[in-house]
Scaffold this motif. Structure first.
Motif, mmCIF file in Angstrom:
data_model
loop_
_atom_site.group_PDB
_atom_site.id
_atom_site.type_symbol
_atom_site.label_atom_id
_atom_site.label_comp_id
_atom_site.label_asym_id
_atom_site.label_seq_id
_atom_site.Cartn_x
_atom_site.Cartn_y
_atom_site.Cartn_z
ATOM 1 N N LYS A 4 0.822 -1.204 0.000
ATOM 2 C CA LYS A 4 0.000 0.000 0.000
ATOM 3 C C LYS A 4 0.852 1.248 0.000
ATOM 4 C CE LYS A 4 -3.595 2.460 2.377
ATOM 5 N NZ LYS A 4 -4.347 2.681 3.564
ATOM 6 N N ASP A 107 -6.670 6.140 -5.698
ATOM 7 C CA ASP A 107 -6.457 4.702 -5.487
ATOM 8 C C ASP A 107 -6.175 3.979 -6.805
ATOM 9 O OD1 ASP A 107 -6.699 4.856 -2.754
ATOM 10 O OD2 ASP A 107 -8.790 4.194 -2.706
ATOM 11 N N LEU A 108 -6.835 4.396 -7.889
ATOM 12 C CA LEU A 108 -6.580 3.783 -9.194
ATOM 13 C C LEU A 108 -5.165 4.107 -9.680
ATOM 14 C CD1 LEU A 108 -10.003 4.442 -10.948
ATOM 15 C CD2 LEU A 108 -9.166 2.292 -9.966
ATOM 16 N N TYR A 110 -2.602 4.596 -7.713
ATOM 17 C CA TYR A 110 -1.698 3.758 -6.931
ATOM 18 C C TYR A 110 -1.731 2.300 -7.395
ATOM 19 C CZ TYR A 110 -0.683 7.691 -3.896
ATOM 20 O OH TYR A 110 -0.261 8.905 -3.404
ATOM 21 N N GLN A 111 -2.874 1.809 -7.840
ATOM 22 C CA GLN A 111 -2.931 0.457 -8.418
ATOM 23 C C GLN A 111 -2.093 0.388 -9.693
ATOM 24 O OE1 GLN A 111 -7.043 -0.684 -8.863
ATOM 25 N NE2 GLN A 111 -7.420 -0.592 -6.667
ATOM 26 N N TYR A 112 -2.162 1.446 -10.500
ATOM 27 C CA TYR A 112 -1.335 1.543 -11.712
ATOM 28 C C TYR A 112 0.151 1.479 -11.334
ATOM 29 C CZ TYR A 112 1.117 4.365 -15.315
ATOM 30 O OH TYR A 112 2.011 4.858 -16.239
#
Length: 127
Positions: A4, A107-108, A110-112
């Protein structure tokens, strides 16, 4: 293991907290990162530290897109980050990526980033 991003801020004064984390816990720093992107015609850089896992959690501390790209505009904050990485004997791995403004949610973004980091073996894949 859960990975995270923990956002400290955009890198104005919070960059000093990121640097202090590296200095105080050099044995936990797995990698130092610089993400370069362009936002509204300006080159910006995010600085981050991937920490070694603690139990079932791996934190990635980041100051997101708050400093100028040091390859275009030299700046003291990047120099201080670089000095800290030299002190703890860690190289800075640099990436040119899409900016967070291209994503509807942070959040998207950070997922990338996690996907990019896994692809480049900076982060272990999930089992």
């Amino acid at each position: 293991m859960r990975q995270k991003f923990i956002e400290l801020g955009e890198g104005y004064t919070d960059i000093y907290e990121l640097i202090e984390l590296g200095r105080q816990m050099p044995e936990r720093v797995k990698a130092a990162l610089a993400f370069h992107s362009e936002i509204n015609g300006q080159s910006k850089t995010s600085l981050a530290l991937i920490m070694k896992p603690a139990e079932k959690f791996q934190p990635i501390y980041i100051c997101r897109e708050g400093i100028p790209n040091p390859h275009e505009i030299p700046n003291t904050r990047f120099d201080l980050f670089q000095k800290m990485t030299e002190e703890i004997q860690t190289d800075i791995h640099e990436y040119t990526l899409k900016p967070s403004t291209m994503f509807p949610e942070t959040d998207l973004y950070y997922q990338y980033l996690i996907g990019i980091l896994r692809s480049n073996k900076e982060l272990p894949r999930l089992l």
